[in-house]
Design a protein around this motif. Structure first.
Motif, PDB file in Angstrom:
ATOM      1  N   GLN A  44      50.996  61.525  20.925  1.00 57.04           N
ATOM      2  CA  GLN A  44      52.399  61.406  21.312  1.00 57.04           C
ATOM      3  C   GLN A  44      52.539  61.132  22.805  1.00 57.04           C
ATOM      4  OE1 GLN A  44      53.763  65.151  19.677  1.00 57.04           O
ATOM      5  NE2 GLN A  44      54.567  64.177  17.831  1.00 57.04           N
ATOM      6  N   SER A  45      51.661  61.713  23.615  1.00 60.79           N
ATOM      7  CA  SER A  45      51.716  61.493  25.054  1.00 60.79           C
ATOM      8  C   SER A  45      51.348  60.060  25.420  1.00 60.79           C
ATOM      9  CB  SER A  45      50.779  62.481  25.767  1.00 60.79           C
ATOM     10  OG  SER A  45      50.734  62.230  27.150  1.00 60.79           O
ATOM     11  N   VAL A  46      50.215  59.573  24.881  1.00 58.04           N
ATOM     12  CA  VAL A  46      49.754  58.221  25.203  1.00 58.04           C
ATOM     13  C   VAL A  46      50.725  57.180  24.662  1.00 58.04           C
ATOM     14  CG1 VAL A  46      47.917  56.529  24.819  1.00 58.04           C
ATOM     15  CG2 VAL A  46      47.335  58.912  25.308  1.00 58.04           C
ATOM     16  N   VAL A  47      51.136  57.356  23.413  1.00 54.26           N
ATOM     17  CA  VAL A  47      52.044  56.396  22.797  1.00 54.26           C
ATOM     18  C   VAL A  47      53.384  56.385  23.521  1.00 54.26           C
ATOM     19  CG1 VAL A  47      53.369  55.900  20.703  1.00 54.26           C
ATOM     20  CG2 VAL A  47      50.937  56.467  20.541  1.00 54.26           C
ATOM     21  N   GLY A  48      53.888  57.568  23.899  1.00 52.87           N
ATOM     22  CA  GLY A  48      55.143  57.633  24.635  1.00 52.87           C
ATOM     23  C   GLY A  48      55.070  56.894  25.961  1.00 52.87           C
ATOM     24  N   PHE A  49      53.962  57.076  26.688  1.00 53.38           N
ATOM     25  CA  PHE A  49      53.784  56.379  27.969  1.00 53.38           C
ATOM     26  C   PHE A  49      53.716  54.867  27.761  1.00 53.38           C
ATOM     27  CE2 PHE A  49      50.849  54.390  30.995  1.00 53.38           C
ATOM     28  CZ  PHE A  49      51.511  54.656  32.195  1.00 53.38           C
ATOM     29  N   TYR A  50      52.951  54.444  26.738  1.00 51.58           N
ATOM     30  CA  TYR A  50      52.806  53.005  26.483  1.00 51.58           C
ATOM     31  C   TYR A  50      54.132  52.386  26.070  1.00 51.58           C
ATOM     32  CZ  TYR A  50      51.119  48.613  24.540  1.00 51.58           C
ATOM     33  OH  TYR A  50      50.927  47.279  24.277  1.00 51.58           O
ATOM     34  N   PHE A  51      54.856  53.057  25.194  1.00 55.81           N
ATOM     35  CA  PHE A  51      56.130  52.516  24.738  1.00 55.81           C
ATOM     36  C   PHE A  51      57.145  52.434  25.868  1.00 55.81           C
ATOM     37  CE2 PHE A  51      55.665  53.704  19.958  1.00 55.81           C
ATOM     38  CZ  PHE A  51      54.809  52.630  19.796  1.00 55.81           C
ATOM     39  N   THR A  52      57.108  53.403  26.791  1.00 55.11           N
ATOM     40  CA  THR A  52      58.041  53.383  27.920  1.00 55.11           C
ATOM     41  C   THR A  52      57.744  52.218  28.854  1.00 55.11           C
ATOM     42  OG1 THR A  52      58.318  55.793  27.828  1.00 55.11           O
ATOM     43  CG2 THR A  52      58.907  54.694  29.892  1.00 55.11           C
ATOM     44  N   SER A  53      56.454  51.963  29.098  1.00 51.85           N
ATOM     45  CA  SER A  53      56.074  50.933  30.059  1.00 51.85           C
ATOM     46  C   SER A  53      55.860  49.556  29.430  1.00 51.85           C
ATOM     47  CB  SER A  53      54.779  51.340  30.777  1.00 51.85           C
ATOM     48  OG  SER A  53      53.709  51.496  29.852  1.00 51.85           O
ATOM     49  N   ARG A  54      55.522  49.503  28.128  1.00 54.86           N
ATOM     50  CA  ARG A  54      55.192  48.229  27.505  1.00 54.86           C
ATOM     51  C   ARG A  54      55.950  47.991  26.193  1.00 54.86           C
ATOM     52  NH1 ARG A  54      53.571  48.023  31.835  1.00 54.86           N
ATOM     53  NH2 ARG A  54      51.491  47.472  32.612  1.00 54.86           N
ATOM     54  N   GLY A  55      57.032  48.725  25.975  1.00 59.11           N
ATOM     55  CA  GLY A  55      57.805  48.499  24.767  1.00 59.11           C
ATOM     56  C   GLY A  55      58.329  47.074  24.683  1.00 59.11           C
ATOM     57  N   TRP A  56      58.717  46.517  25.826  1.00 59.13           N
ATOM     58  CA  TRP A  56      59.204  45.141  25.867  1.00 59.13           C
ATOM     59  C   TRP A  56      58.139  44.165  25.376  1.00 59.13           C
ATOM     60  CZ3 TRP A  56      56.337  41.766  28.769  1.00 59.13           C
ATOM     61  CH2 TRP A  56      55.473  42.334  29.721  1.00 59.13           C
ATOM     62  N   PHE A  57      56.874  44.471  25.684  1.00 57.00           N
ATOM     63  CA  PHE A  57      55.775  43.585  25.301  1.00 57.00           C
ATOM     64  C   PHE A  57      55.565  43.595  23.783  1.00 57.00           C
ATOM     65  CE2 PHE A  57      51.214  42.674  24.681  1.00 57.00           C
ATOM     66  CZ  PHE A  57      51.163  41.421  25.271  1.00 57.00           C
ATOM     67  N   VAL A  58      55.716  44.778  23.181  1.00 53.34           N
ATOM     68  CA  VAL A  58      55.582  44.885  21.727  1.00 53.34           C
ATOM     69  C   VAL A  58      56.655  44.046  21.046  1.00 53.34           C
ATOM     70  CG1 VAL A  58      55.678  46.450  19.749  1.00 53.34           C
ATOM     71  CG2 VAL A  58      54.523  47.172  21.839  1.00 53.34           C
ATOM     72  N   MET A  59      57.911  44.181  21.495  1.00 50.16           N
ATOM     73  CA  MET A  59      59.002  43.428  20.881  1.00 50.16           C
ATOM     74  C   MET A  59      58.830  41.926  21.110  1.00 50.16           C
ATOM     75  SD  MET A  59      60.644  45.712  19.352  1.00 50.16           S
ATOM     76  CE  MET A  59      61.956  44.650  18.749  1.00 50.16           C
ATOM     77  N   LEU A  60      58.394  41.560  22.305  1.00 51.56           N
ATOM     78  CA  LEU A  60      58.168  40.144  22.586  1.00 51.56           C
ATOM     79  C   LEU A  60      57.065  39.588  21.691  1.00 51.56           C
ATOM     80  CD1 LEU A  60      58.976  37.772  24.396  1.00 51.56           C
ATOM     81  CD2 LEU A  60      57.203  38.498  26.009  1.00 51.56           C
ATOM     82  N   THR A  61      56.018  40.387  21.465  1.00 49.91           N
ATOM     83  CA  THR A  61      54.899  39.949  20.635  1.00 49.91           C
ATOM     84  C   THR A  61      55.334  39.681  19.199  1.00 49.91           C
ATOM     85  OG1 THR A  61      53.276  41.159  21.978  1.00 49.91           O
ATOM     86  CG2 THR A  61      52.641  40.603  19.714  1.00 49.91           C
ATOM     87  N   VAL A  62      56.032  40.642  18.592  1.00 46.64           N
ATOM     88  CA  VAL A  62      56.417  40.461  17.185  1.00 46.64           C
ATOM     89  C   VAL A  62      57.434  39.334  17.038  1.00 46.64           C
ATOM     90  CG1 VAL A  62      55.853  42.833  16.572  1.00 46.64           C
ATOM     91  CG2 VAL A  62      58.170  42.293  17.319  1.00 46.64           C
ATOM     92  N   SER A  63      58.300  39.154  18.037  1.00 44.50           N
ATOM     93  CA  SER A  63      59.262  38.051  17.976  1.00 44.50           C
ATOM     94  C   SER A  63      58.547  36.705  18.081  1.00 44.50           C
ATOM     95  CB  SER A  63      60.298  38.192  19.093  1.00 44.50           C
ATOM     96  OG  SER A  63      61.104  39.337  18.898  1.00 44.50           O
ATOM     97  N   VAL A  64      57.548  36.625  18.950  1.00 43.48           N
ATOM     98  CA  VAL A  64      56.754  35.397  19.073  1.00 43.48           C
ATOM     99  C   VAL A  64      56.036  35.086  17.766  1.00 43.48           C
ATOM    100  CG1 VAL A  64      54.682  34.429  20.155  1.00 43.48           C
ATOM    101  CG2 VAL A  64      56.458  35.480  21.565  1.00 43.48           C
ATOM    102  N   LEU A  65      55.508  36.116  17.103  1.00 40.58           N
ATOM    103  CA  LEU A  65      54.825  35.901  15.830  1.00 40.58           C
ATOM    104  C   LEU A  65      55.776  35.341  14.782  1.00 40.58           C
ATOM    105  CD1 LEU A  65      52.588  39.115  15.573  1.00 40.58           C
ATOM    106  CD2 LEU A  65      51.927  36.834  16.328  1.00 40.58           C
ATOM    107  N   LEU A  66      56.992  35.884  14.706  1.00 44.53           N
ATOM    108  CA  LEU A  66      57.968  35.406  13.732  1.00 44.53           C
ATOM    109  C   LEU A  66      58.380  33.966  14.036  1.00 44.53           C
ATOM    110  CD1 LEU A  66      59.924  35.740  11.381  1.00 44.53           C
ATOM    111  CD2 LEU A  66      61.544  36.824  12.960  1.00 44.53           C
TER     112      LEU A  66
END
Length: 506
Positions: A44-66
């Motif tokens: 929860q700690s690592v995932v929370g930190f990653y999502f806070t700092s790189r959540g935009w990257f995850v959304m950009l990635t899945v949108s690019v895939l679609l």
């Protein structure tokens, strides 16, 4: 002599990969069993930190895939066959589509059918009116299970099918990297790491699904018997029965029997959906489904770029706990589901593949969540404190609570338990097969001992998730295992597009 040395080198690399992957996943399982809270807190700690700092990257990635998948389908590349020119599909279109449903859907549909829309509603109603909150909750659920999720599966499946069947390469994620960029030290290193990360993501993701299935079956048993939550004893009993059920299939070839089990589970799930639609408030459910179709079509692409930057912390936490977690969850399952989809899609064109893999399952999931979600909201109107309280306490009981308001409660509850059980057994056996294949150099028929070893590891990881006692902890652990794969899938996409360019250089 050189060929023999090459084969020995491949065998040595495969053995090293198998040992390393088993060591990492087994180590995570042992750690989780010995210190479940410690693993959950770290995740929860690592995932929370990653999502806070790189959540935009995850959304950009899945949108690019679609967007890439849609672009390929509409472009001249859509005519390329996932196989040799002239290859014909092995399965008819109805058979192919029915198997697609069983690939990426399963116990999650049963677990979250009513629970997820209601969970989102509990938050959304504090920001908007009840009607708007219900609409927003259903849209969020459809977004999590719709086009973006299946685009992740479709891209991975296309990559695997293209390089395996059209280029005659081993069914490994390292293959595109080494083929496109050449066999160099860095490509071999990244390729080897990609295979291992895929194995870890699949294993941890499947362990989480096992836990959800066990929770679902336990909730059904307690609802049917009318007993209070029995605690860990019943949970472990259900888990033991599940493990016993998948051991024997692991020792047998992956034959038609497993396909029949998956299809039976999907038939039961489909029958449940139709029953709820007809036995419940049909006009209310159909109105909700039609409204959701319009809302989804108009907003889905834009939603892929929403990161809730300017909302309060509560909405930000919801975004991380649900949307981002779902996206990396699908990424964790992408290699597993991708291999399965690739194996049944040989001979299909890229255009056929995109339409079948992305559009058709999305329509089904919208019908599913529209039916169970709307039925849940209708129940809220009649019993405002009933299903809301059940969902807040434990989502595993939501579907069974909903079924209690309809006829044939015992029959439908048993059907839900059976479907959940079948989904998990077939998923574990199929995942053990894919993990065995990945960890033995792409061997299409991994040894029974290798499959059994992975079955043991998957069981241990499932036990870790169960001992965590929290579906939120389960989701965090799955996300932790899938985070590295966000970068790997983009590299594989680049390799795929570069390879496609050689098909039509102009």
């Amino acid at each position: 002599m050189s060929n023999e040395l090459s084969r020995n080198g491949v065998a040595a690399k495969s053995s090293a990969k198998l040992i390393f992957a088993l060591f990492i996943t087994g180590g995570i399982a042992v750690w989780g069993i010995a210190d479940t809270k410690g693993l959950a807190d770290l995740a929860q700690s690592v995932v929370g930190f990653y999502f806070t700092s790189r959540g935009w990257f995850v959304m950009l990635t899945v949108s690019v895939l679609l967007i890439t998948a849609i672009g390929l389908a509409l472009s001249p590349y859509g005519r390329i066959v996932l196989g040799k020119d002239g290859d014909k599909p092995e399965f008819s279109t109805p058979e192919w589509l029915s198997m697609l449903f069983a690939a990426g859907m399963g116990v999650g549909l049963l677990y979250w059918g009513s629970a997820e829309p209601i969970t989102h509603y509990l938050i959304a109603r504090d920001y908007m009116g009840e009607g708007d909150a219900a609409t927003a909750a259903l849209f969020a659920t459809n977004f999590h299970w719709g086009l973006h999720a299946w685009a992740i599966y479709a891209i991975m499946g296309m990559i695997i099918a293209y390089f395996s069947f059209r280029r005659d390469c081993p069914t490994l994620l390292s293959t595109p990297i080494e083929l496109v960029f050449g066999k160099r030290l860095w490509t071999r290193s990244i390729g080897w790491l990609s295979d291992v990360m895929a194995i870890i993501a699949i294993a941890i993701g499947l362990g989480g699904s096992m836990a959800m299935g066990v929770f679902q079956v336990q909730g059904g048993i307690e609802s049917i018997l009318g007993i209070a939550p029995a605690g860990l004893s019943l949970t472990l009993t259900v888990f033991a029965v599940l493990c016993a059920a998948y051991v024997l299939p692991l020792l047998l070839p992956l034959d038609r029997g497993m396909s029949l089990m998956s299809e039976a589970a999907m038939v039961i799930a489909g029958a449940l959906m139709i029953f709820v639609l007809l036995a419940g408030p049909t006009h209310y459910i159909m109105s909700a489904i039609v409204e959701q179709i319009g809302t989804y079509i108009s907003d889905v692409l834009a939603r892929g770029f929403v990161t809730y930057t300017f909302f309060d912390k509560r909405v930000g936490h919801w975004f991380q706990d649900w949307t981002l977690t779902y996206m990396v969850w699908w990424l964790a399952w992408a290699p597993f589901v991708g291999v399965f989809i690739a194996r049944i899609s040989r001979g299909r064109t890229i255009r056929e593949f995109v339409v079948g893999v992305i559009l058709v399952p999305t329509v089904f999931s919208m019908a599913w969540f529209g039916t169970f979600g709307a039925a849940g909201f209708y129940d809220i109107l009649r019993r405002p404190t009933g299903i809301l309280a059940v969902t807040e306490k434990d989502p595993a009981y939501t579907s069974f609570f909903l079924l209690q308001s309809l006829p044939l409660t015992t029959v439908t509850s048993i059907a839900t338990i059976v479907a959940a059980f079948l989904f998990i057994v077939t998923s574990v056996v199929s995942a053990a097969f894919v993990l065995g294949m990945f960890s033995t150099g792409g061997n299409l028929n991994p040894d029974r001992k290798v499959k059994l070893a992975w079955g043991i590891v998957l069981g241990a990881l499932g036990l870790v998730m169960i001992l965590s006692g929290s579906i939120d902890a389960v989701k965090s652990i799955i996300a932790l295992g899938a985070l590295p794969f966000v970068f790997i899938v983009l590299l594989l996409l680049v390799c795929f597009l570069k390879a496609l360019k050689t098909e039509h250089p102009k």
